[in-house]
Design an enzyme around this catalytic site. Structure first.
Site, PDB file in Angstrom:
ATOM      1  N   ASP A 332       0.946   7.959  -3.002  1.00 54.41           N
ATOM      2  CA  ASP A 332       2.196   7.247  -2.761  1.00 54.41           C
ATOM      3  C   ASP A 332       3.348   7.873  -3.551  1.00 54.41           C
ATOM      4  OD1 ASP A 332       3.637   4.761  -1.813  1.00 54.41           O
ATOM      5  OD2 ASP A 332       3.807   4.479  -3.990  1.00 54.41           O
ATOM      6  N   GLU A 361       2.820  11.341   0.169  1.00 59.66           N
ATOM      7  CA  GLU A 361       3.975  10.765   0.847  1.00 59.66           C
ATOM      8  C   GLU A 361       5.208  11.546   0.392  1.00 59.66           C
ATOM      9  OE1 GLU A 361       6.272   6.481   1.351  1.00 59.66           O
ATOM     10  OE2 GLU A 361       5.434   7.054  -0.594  1.00 59.66           O
TER      11      GLU A 361
END
Length: 617
Positions: A332, A361
């Site tokens: 993330d 990400e």
């Protein structure tokens, strides 16, 4: 030798039957036979302080290398080494607390069956991922809808930011549906404990890295889900969050020292700008704000330069993979991490699990911007070892403009062509994660103006383009919503709750458009499982002409021709223009509609339509 060790362990276990109260050890256990055999234990007391950093472990094969006591004397760090001859058992750790010796029981286990061969398999272009927010998918066990003692006791499906009750049992109950859809891999937004006051449905404000949230069913049901997936030949992705944790994490509420998160004289948010990290003209203050600013007031920014914090994160990720049989890791908010730390962490994971897939990400704007953060072919001062990324560029500057903009020299489907042409910057374009939408992006159906045919074109592109396709739960039945606010893109999956009038698992109450879109995904999702050209083959595309974009997926066994007409008028397809790939073929079959083209001469494709054609000799 082993017999003596076994008798010793029985003796030790009989002497120390009780663990010291109110003392926790992280990681909560480790394993014999790991390549990572030197680890750092973080020992935390919730009540009394440790009166010295004296720590002893009298267990065959385990050696204390170094200890450290923090300013907050409720914490100790203990570096240990585990020899290859160590056997599983309960390890007694002896510490000093208020003048008394305390004994802490800590376990070392045998590794999971297969030692990484039956899990940590990696995710590749043969896979089809479904991204699921567990709280919004299916409520399989109403007993865990609320857990006593947790801060967030909300439970109202009519409120977008309350909890709705979805859990891991609900996922298990519907594995037949997911597998039948062609899905091979499940990725959940974080399911570790989020003991925050509100907004716990998304999972990104972790408060305990070593505990699966009880409202999802806890550790054991997660292990069961992992095992059930692997029995089906399916895979599991773990969503890891290195950049921040929740405000109520014990490392923020009661930190070992003040530098485990980034501190500012006043609240300072990240500037959300990745450019200063590689911009040759960037100022240092912009760089620091990007990397060290907090993502949100309730999400402290982790200081990965702190070696103890760094060890905590790296070991936790390895622990999750081994404990729960993880096959891939999604990272993330990757661009906000300290990139040198990220490289170290990636390498530690890949060293322990050589086949595993790691993807980040990289929510940036520009192919070059994205390539900087992954393994690339660019000569830069910093070189990332991140193997793969979520390919937001093919979304923002690819399929969205292709289906929403008029055709032009740099507009419409030409943007998709230009974006994919930038793959020369990446080491592993076939490993990029393709998407139409996710938990942070508007539903694709809304972006294309709730045009069903455009949604179907999006899915046909998703499931045939290079890379690894990722579905977002519910989009296969035309879930919609813009992200203002983001709760609107996180609606419940229809049929996941008792009494739902619409059930996408069974088809009950679905409209014809919803059924036909779901059928398209199911048909193409299962077709690509058998398609060597799509899953492992090469790609060739042609310059778009008047809104008509043609690309091929091919290998020695199979050729797939993908024809995308993004214009508002029908277009002629002259197969002679594509003889590099169509030569030697004399017929074709539409994979979705099963229409047969008995000859490869000229034909016409309707406006705003896409064909996936398998060429035959």
């Amino acid at each position: 030798m082993k017999k003596r060790l076994f008798l010793y362990l029985i003796l030790m276990n009989s002497i120390f039957t009780a663990n010291a109260k109110n003392i926790d050890v992280y990681p909560t256990n480790w394993w014999v036979g790991m390549k990572t055999n030197s680890i750092q234990l973080l020992i935390r007391s919730t009540e009394n302080v440790f009166t010295s950093d004296n720590v002893s472990i009298n267990y065959p094969g385990i050696r204390v290398l170094k200890t450290h006591q923090f300013l907050n004397k409720k914490y100790l760090a203990v570096d240990i080494q585990i020899s290859s001859e160590t056997i599983p058992g309960d390890v007694m750790i002896e510490v000093n607390q208020q003048g008394k010796k305390q004994k802490i029981k800590w376990s070392i286990y045998q590794r999971r069956a297969g030692n990484g061969t039956q899990y940590a398999q990696g995710v590749n272009s043969a896979d089809f991922i479904d991204l699921i927010m567990v709280d919004r998918f299916s409520n399989g066990d109403t007993n865990n809808d609320q857990v006593k003692g947790m801060r967030d006791q909300s439970l109202d499906r009519n409120q977008m930011y309350d909890r709705h009750g979805g859990d891991l049992q609900g996922v298990i109950n519907n594995l037949d549906y997911l597998q039948g859809l062609g899905v091979t891999t499940l990725w959940f937004t974080p399911i570790m404990e989020n003991d925050m006051e509100n907004r716990t449905e998304h999972g990104y404000a972790i408060t305990n890295h070593y505990k699966i949230d009880g409202r999802y069913g806890g550790d054991e049901i997660y292990k069961k889900l992992s095992n059930d997936l692997h029995k089906r030949g399916m895979k599991l992705i773990f969503d890891a969050v290195y950049n921040h944790f929740g405000l109520y994490h014990f490392l923020e509420q009661d930190p070992p020292e003040n530098d485990w998160v980034h501190r500012w004289s006043e609240y300072t948010q990240t500037n959300y700008r990745e450019q200063p990290l590689y911009d040759p003209y960037a100022c240092k203050s912009d760089q620091e704000k990007m990397s060290n600013g907090w993502f949100d007031k309730i999400m402290p920014d982790i200081n990965q330069d702190n070696p103890y914090m760094s060890n905590f994160l790296i070991q936790n990720c390895i622990w999750h993979i081994e404990t729960f049989g993880i096959d891939g890791v999604r990272l993330d908010t990757y661009t906000y991490n300290d990139l040198n730390f990220a490289n170290r962490c990636n390498q530690a994971i890949m060293d322990e699990f050589p086949k595993i897939t790691i993807f980040g990400e990289i929510l940036v704007h520009g192919v070059v911007n994205q390539a900087y953060f992954e393994q690339n072919n660019i000569d830069t001062k910093f070189k990332s070892n991140l193997p793969s990324v979520v390919d937001f560029q093919s979304l923002y500057y690819g399929i969205i403009p292709a289906l929403t903009q008029p055709f032009g020299w740099t507009d419409g489907v030409n943007k998709l062509y230009y974006t994919l042409s930038g793959d020369f910057l990446s080491k592993n374009p076939m490993q990029k994660i393709l998407l139409l939408d996710n938990h942070d992006e508007p539903r694709f159906f809304s972006i294309v103006g709730e045009n069903v045919e455009k949604q179907k074109m999006g899915f046909q592109w998703l499931l045939t383009c290079r890379g690894i396709p990722q579905l977002y739960y519910g989009s296969e039945v035309l879930s919609k919503g813009f992200k203002a606010p983001d709760g609107l893109v996180r609606s419940d999956f229809p049929g996941g709750w008792m009494g739902d009038t619409k059930n996408a698992f069974t088809g009950k109450g679905l409209t014809e458009d919803e059924k036909s879109t779901q059928d398209l995904v199911r048909k193409l999702g299962n077709f690509r499982k058998r398609s060597s050209a799509i899953t492992t083959g090469k790609m060739m595309h042609y310059i778009p002409v008047e809104g008509l974009y043609v690309y091929f997926r091919y290998d020695e066994k199979q050729t797939i021709m993908c024809v995308m007409n993004t214009s508002d008028s029908e277009k002629e397809i002259d197969f002679e223009k594509y003889t590099e790939r169509t030569n030697d073929f004399n017929s074709a079959k539409n994979v979705v509609t099963e229409q047969i083209f008995s000859s490869l001469e000229r034909t016409t494709i309707p406006a705003m339509k896409m064909w996936v054609l398998e060429l035959n000799k």
